[in-house]
Scaffold this motif. Sequence first.
Motif, PDB file in Angstrom:
ATOM      1  N   ASP A  31       0.860  -1.175   0.000  1.00 24.79           N
ATOM      2  CA  ASP A  31       0.000   0.000   0.000  1.00 24.79           C
ATOM      3  C   ASP A  31       0.900   1.231   0.000  1.00 24.79           C
ATOM      4  O   ASP A  31       1.751   1.382   0.863  1.00 24.79           O
ATOM      5  N   ILE A  32       0.747   2.083  -0.998  1.00 27.35           N
ATOM      6  CA  ILE A  32       1.590   3.267  -1.118  1.00 27.35           C
ATOM      7  C   ILE A  32       0.718   4.489  -0.854  1.00 27.35           C
ATOM      8  O   ILE A  32      -0.031   4.935  -1.720  1.00 27.35           O
ATOM      9  N   ASP A  33       0.790   5.009   0.375  1.00 35.41           N
ATOM     10  CA  ASP A  33      -0.036   6.138   0.778  1.00 35.41           C
ATOM     11  C   ASP A  33       0.738   7.450   0.869  1.00 35.41           C
ATOM     12  O   ASP A  33       0.135   8.510   0.870  1.00 35.41           O
ATOM     13  N   THR A  34       2.043   7.350   1.002  1.00 33.11           N
ATOM     14  CA  THR A  34       2.843   8.560   1.220  1.00 33.11           C
ATOM     15  C   THR A  34       4.107   8.499   0.367  1.00 33.11           C
ATOM     16  O   THR A  34       4.508   7.428  -0.086  1.00 33.11           O
ATOM     17  N   PRO A  35       4.750   9.637   0.168  1.00 30.67           N
ATOM     18  CA  PRO A  35       6.035   9.617  -0.542  1.00 30.67           C
ATOM     19  C   PRO A  35       7.062   8.713   0.151  1.00 30.67           C
ATOM     20  O   PRO A  35       7.852   8.053  -0.518  1.00 30.67           O
ATOM     21  N   GLU A  36       7.010   8.647   1.476  1.00 32.64           N
ATOM     22  CA  GLU A  36       7.938   7.780   2.212  1.00 32.64           C
ATOM     23  C   GLU A  36       7.695   6.314   1.877  1.00 32.64           C
ATOM     24  O   GLU A  36       8.645   5.545   1.702  1.00 32.64           O
ATOM     25  N   HIS A  37       6.429   5.899   1.777  1.00 32.36           N
ATOM     26  CA  HIS A  37       6.109   4.526   1.391  1.00 32.36           C
ATOM     27  C   HIS A  37       6.661   4.224   0.005  1.00 32.36           C
ATOM     28  O   HIS A  37       7.210   3.157  -0.243  1.00 32.36           O
ATOM     29  N   TYR A  38       6.515   5.185  -0.917  1.00 31.94           N
ATOM     30  CA  TYR A  38       7.002   4.989  -2.278  1.00 31.94           C
ATOM     31  C   TYR A  38       8.521   4.839  -2.304  1.00 31.94           C
ATOM     32  O   TYR A  38       9.056   3.938  -2.934  1.00 31.94           O
ATOM     33  N   ARG A  39       9.222   5.725  -1.593  1.00 30.67           N
ATOM     34  CA  ARG A  39      10.688   5.643  -1.565  1.00 30.67           C
ATOM     35  C   ARG A  39      11.151   4.299  -0.998  1.00 30.67           C
ATOM     36  O   ARG A  39      12.093   3.692  -1.515  1.00 30.67           O
ATOM     37  N   LYS A  40      10.483   3.835   0.028  1.00 30.98           N
ATOM     38  CA  LYS A  40      10.847   2.533   0.626  1.00 30.98           C
ATOM     39  C   LYS A  40      10.621   1.410  -0.387  1.00 30.98           C
ATOM     40  O   LYS A  40      11.422   0.488  -0.492  1.00 30.98           O
TER      41      LYS A  40
END
Length: 65
Positions: free
Chosen positions: A53-62
């Motif tokens: 689940d990609i909810d934030t830019p931080e999730h995407y970077r991870k």
Amino acid sequence: ASQHRESLGVPALFSSAHFPELLALPDNVGAKSIFYRHMDKLVALRTEESNEDIDTPEHYRKLIQ
């Protein structure tokens, strides 16, 4: 909604009829709560793998690391 094992999750598609309900969710509450309120209308598609689940830019970077 996708279904991995017994868990419902992303990716998920919502009818535009649910947009007001989605927009009313608090920032820290996911859309999964809407799945369970509308089980009579939900179609679950089984998947072999869990999806991130990609909810934030931080999730995407991870995810892309």
